[in-house]
Design a protein around this motif. Structure first.
Motif, PDB file in Angstrom:
ATOM      1  N   PHE A   1       3.494   6.577 -13.446  1.00  0.00           N
ATOM      2  CA  PHE A   1       2.543   7.410 -14.187  1.00  0.00           C
ATOM      3  C   PHE A   1       3.188   8.716 -14.628  1.00  0.00           C
ATOM      4  O   PHE A   1       3.012   9.164 -15.777  1.00  0.00           O
ATOM      5  CB  PHE A   1       1.323   7.685 -13.318  1.00  0.00           C
ATOM      6  N   VAL A   2       3.959   9.324 -13.701  1.00  0.00           N
ATOM      7  CA  VAL A   2       4.648  10.566 -14.048  1.00  0.00           C
ATOM      8  C   VAL A   2       5.636  10.321 -15.189  1.00  0.00           C
ATOM      9  O   VAL A   2       5.708  11.090 -16.166  1.00  0.00           O
ATOM     10  CB  VAL A   2       5.380  11.141 -12.812  1.00  0.00           C
ATOM     11  N   GLY A   3       6.424   9.254 -15.065  1.00  0.00           N
ATOM     12  CA  GLY A   3       7.385   8.934 -16.116  1.00  0.00           C
ATOM     13  C   GLY A   3       6.718   8.659 -17.450  1.00  0.00           C
ATOM     14  O   GLY A   3       7.196   9.104 -18.509  1.00  0.00           O
TER      15      GLY A   3
ATOM     16  N   ALA B   1      11.984   8.673 -13.286  1.00  0.00           N
ATOM     17  CA  ALA B   1      10.701   8.398 -12.640  1.00  0.00           C
ATOM     18  C   ALA B   1      10.268   6.950 -12.864  1.00  0.00           C
ATOM     19  O   ALA B   1       9.787   6.282 -11.941  1.00  0.00           O
ATOM     20  CB  ALA B   1       9.637   9.363 -13.158  1.00  0.00           C
ATOM     21  N   MET B   2      10.447   6.443 -14.082  1.00  0.00           N
ATOM     22  CA  MET B   2      10.026   5.070 -14.360  1.00  0.00           C
ATOM     23  C   MET B   2      10.923   4.046 -13.662  1.00  0.00           C
ATOM     24  O   MET B   2      10.445   3.020 -13.186  1.00  0.00           O
ATOM     25  CB  MET B   2       9.994   4.833 -15.877  1.00  0.00           C
ATOM     26  N   ILE B   3      12.232   4.342 -13.567  1.00  0.00           N
ATOM     27  CA  ILE B   3      13.132   3.426 -12.850  1.00  0.00           C
ATOM     28  C   ILE B   3      12.779   3.396 -11.361  1.00  0.00           C
ATOM     29  O   ILE B   3      12.658   2.323 -10.752  1.00  0.00           O
ATOM     30  CB  ILE B   3      14.593   3.841 -13.055  1.00  0.00           C
ATOM     31  N   LEU B   4      12.602   4.581 -10.753  1.00  0.00           N
ATOM     32  CA  LEU B   4      12.246   4.649  -9.333  1.00  0.00           C
ATOM     33  C   LEU B   4      10.886   4.002  -9.078  1.00  0.00           C
ATOM     34  O   LEU B   4      10.689   3.289  -8.085  1.00  0.00           O
ATOM     35  CB  LEU B   4      12.230   6.101  -8.867  1.00  0.00           C
ATOM     36  N   GLY B   5       9.948   4.242  -9.970  1.00  0.00           N
ATOM     37  CA  GLY B   5       8.626   3.650  -9.812  1.00  0.00           C
ATOM     38  C   GLY B   5       8.670   2.137  -9.854  1.00  0.00           C
ATOM     39  O   GLY B   5       8.026   1.453  -9.053  1.00  0.00           O
ATOM     40  N   SER B   6       9.471   1.594 -10.784  1.00  0.00           N
ATOM     41  CA  SER B   6       9.611   0.134 -10.867  1.00  0.00           C
ATOM     42  C   SER B   6      10.235  -0.435  -9.605  1.00  0.00           C
ATOM     43  O   SER B   6       9.818  -1.475  -9.096  1.00  0.00           O
ATOM     44  CB  SER B   6      10.453  -0.232 -12.096  1.00  0.00           C
ATOM     45  N   GLN B   7      11.265   0.255  -9.078  1.00  0.00           N
ATOM     46  CA  GLN B   7      11.932  -0.229  -7.870  1.00  0.00           C
ATOM     47  C   GLN B   7      11.010  -0.180  -6.656  1.00  0.00           C
ATOM     48  O   GLN B   7      11.006  -1.107  -5.843  1.00  0.00           O
ATOM     49  CB  GLN B   7      13.201   0.598  -7.624  1.00  0.00           C
ATOM     50  N   LEU B   8      10.254   0.906  -6.527  1.00  0.00           N
ATOM     51  CA  LEU B   8       9.323   1.007  -5.399  1.00  0.00           C
ATOM     52  C   LEU B   8       8.245  -0.074  -5.487  1.00  0.00           C
ATOM     53  O   LEU B   8       7.888  -0.699  -4.480  1.00  0.00           O
ATOM     54  CB  LEU B   8       8.680   2.394  -5.376  1.00  0.00           C
ATOM     55  N   PHE B   9       7.738  -0.274  -6.683  1.00  0.00           N
ATOM     56  CA  PHE B   9       6.711  -1.303  -6.864  1.00  0.00           C
ATOM     57  C   PHE B   9       7.271  -2.682  -6.534  1.00  0.00           C
ATOM     58  O   PHE B   9       6.625  -3.499  -5.871  1.00  0.00           O
ATOM     59  CB  PHE B   9       6.191  -1.269  -8.294  1.00  0.00           C
TER      60      PHE B   9
ATOM     61  N   HIS C   1       0.822  -1.199   0.000  1.00  0.00           N
ATOM     62  CA  HIS C   1       0.000   0.000   0.000  1.00  0.00           C
ATOM     63  C   HIS C   1       0.862   1.258   0.000  1.00  0.00           C
ATOM     64  O   HIS C   1       0.425   2.305  -0.476  1.00  0.00           O
ATOM     65  CB  HIS C   1      -0.923   0.009   1.219  1.00  0.00           C
ATOM     66  N   LEU C   2       2.049   1.174   0.575  1.00  0.00           N
ATOM     67  CA  LEU C   2       2.962   2.324   0.552  1.00  0.00           C
ATOM     68  C   LEU C   2       3.845   2.298  -0.683  1.00  0.00           C
ATOM     69  O   LEU C   2       3.812   3.228  -1.500  1.00  0.00           O
ATOM     70  CB  LEU C   2       3.830   2.332   1.814  1.00  0.00           C
ATOM     71  N   PHE C   3       4.638   1.255  -0.831  1.00  0.00           N
ATOM     72  CA  PHE C   3       5.591   1.206  -1.934  1.00  0.00           C
ATOM     73  C   PHE C   3       4.895   1.090  -3.287  1.00  0.00           C
ATOM     74  O   PHE C   3       5.323   1.690  -4.274  1.00  0.00           O
ATOM     75  CB  PHE C   3       6.556   0.040  -1.746  1.00  0.00           C
ATOM     76  N   GLY C   4       3.826   0.304  -3.312  1.00  0.00           N
ATOM     77  CA  GLY C   4       3.103   0.157  -4.561  1.00  0.00           C
ATOM     78  C   GLY C   4       2.440   1.447  -5.008  1.00  0.00           C
ATOM     79  O   GLY C   4       2.439   1.788  -6.196  1.00  0.00           O
ATOM     80  N   ALA C   5       1.881   2.200  -4.051  1.00  0.00           N
ATOM     81  CA  ALA C   5       1.211   3.456  -4.396  1.00  0.00           C
ATOM     82  C   ALA C   5       2.214   4.473  -4.945  1.00  0.00           C
ATOM     83  O   ALA C   5       1.984   5.092  -5.986  1.00  0.00           O
ATOM     84  CB  ALA C   5       0.506   4.016  -3.169  1.00  0.00           C
ATOM     85  N   TRP C   6       3.342   4.641  -4.222  1.00  0.00           N
ATOM     86  CA  TRP C   6       4.342   5.583  -4.716  1.00  0.00           C
ATOM     87  C   TRP C   6       4.963   5.103  -6.027  1.00  0.00           C
ATOM     88  O   TRP C   6       5.285   5.908  -6.913  1.00  0.00           O
ATOM     89  CB  TRP C   6       5.438   5.777  -3.665  1.00  0.00           C
ATOM     90  N   GLY C   7       5.152   3.803  -6.162  1.00  0.00           N
ATOM     91  CA  GLY C   7       5.670   3.273  -7.414  1.00  0.00           C
ATOM     92  C   GLY C   7       4.745   3.549  -8.580  1.00  0.00           C
ATOM     93  O   GLY C   7       5.193   3.935  -9.673  1.00  0.00           O
TER      94      GLY C   7
END
Length: 317
Positions: A245-247, A280-288, A234-240
């Motif tokens: 989306f931004v990327g 943004a897409m790299i960070l999003g993938s890592q957070l997810f 719920h935390l990492f997936g949401a921010w990811g």
């Protein structure tokens, strides 16, 4: 058995005998059936020899000896596993906690219906700079982040119903926030009692300046565990998802601009928006991925208490 008194200690040879006789006097005057569990957290003085001498004369004494110093949380974890009393009392071995408080704490658990009662050292005899002020700051932050309304989270003198200490897991440096762990486990009847705090009679404190950093990091950990400990996705997936989306939006903009609006303009890789989209897409993938791995770990979690017992004795005669 009415009471188990769990006492973690490190190099407290001067105070152990006096503390035990004080406890025994209070227990006998109130007619309690009890056990006293000493956890020697890797002492290098004569603490263990003194405990053995006490046990030779008193069947109520039980003890655990660690191979080396593992910390107060691990000592409490081991003591909780051994405790058999209906009510479990924890206290420090330095004589700053008074055994005279135990009967009232016992009544608050057995008669008033509390799951846990935490002591509140309203008047302290510690240094204002090294202990009092940092303690007030940490307690304020802990109240705000956890929702548990206690004045003194780190007071060593606490009382628990037996099923509370058999349910929670005290590892790492989480002994400061046991009431929060209890609340997260579903034990909401948490009380507080003003207790007597005495000046240290022997020796010096075993906690150095590093406890400030540890306390701050533990506070962040306990906040995270309270909010997302059972659902890290719920935390990492949401921010990811937000970062992805931004990327994607930046990448889509760059693609449309290059294909339809300004095909003769700069290369996409020469524009700053490209690196924003890529990052943004790299960070999003890592957070997810972090959230996904957290969910997998929760489902494969095993008991990994970080301590090694050197000796454990019931001292039966």
């Amino acid at each position: 058995m009415n009471l188990s008194i769990v006492i973690p200690l490190l190099n407290e040879e001067e105070s152990i005998t006096e503390l035990y006789h004080w406890i025994a006097q209070v227990m006998q005057s109130n007619g309690f059936l009890y056990e006293v569990i000493f956890i020697d957290d890797g002492s290098t003085d004569k603490s263990w020899e003194i405990i053995e001498a006490l046990a030779a004369q008193n069947t109520q004494v039980k003890a655990i000896r660690f191979l080396r110093n593992f910390g107060k949380s691990q000592a409490l974890h081991a003591g909780f596993a051994m405790a058999q009393g209906d009510v479990v009392i924890t206290m420090d071995a330095d004589l700053q906690d008074s055994p005279e408080e135990i009967p009232e704490l016992y009544k608050m658990i057995t008669e008033a219906g509390f799951d846990l009662v935490s002591g509140w050292k309203k008047k302290r005899y510690d240094s204002i700079v090294s202990k009092n002020l940092p303690s007030k700051l940490f307690n304020f932050a802990a109240r705000r982040t956890s929702g548990v309304r206690l004045h003194d989270f780190n007071c060593g003198l606490k009382a628990y119903r037996n099923d509370v200490i058999k349910t929670i897991e005290v590892t790492g440096e989480m002994h400061r926030y046991i009431p929060v762990l209890a609340k997260n486990a579903g034990f909401d009847a948490i009380g507080e009692k003003v207790v007597l705090h005495q000046a240290r009679k022997y020796g010096t404190t075993k906690f150095g300046a590093e406890r400030f950093v540890r306390g701050f990091l533990d506070l962040i950990t306990i906040w995270f565990l309270s909010r997302f400990g059972k659902r890290p996705m719920h935390l990492f997936g949401a921010w990811g998802a937000i970062m992805l989306f931004v990327g994607f939006c930046f990448a889509l903009y760059l693609g449309i601009d290059k294909l339809f609006i300004n095909p003769s303009g700069r290369l996409i890789t020469e524009r700053p928006q490209f690196y924003i989209a890529l990052t943004a897409m790299i960070l999003g993938s890592q957070l997810f991925l972090a959230g996904f791995l957290g969910e997998l770990l929760l489902r494969t979690k095993k008991d990994n208490a970080n301590y090694i017992v050197k000796e454990q004795r019931n001292f039966k005669q």
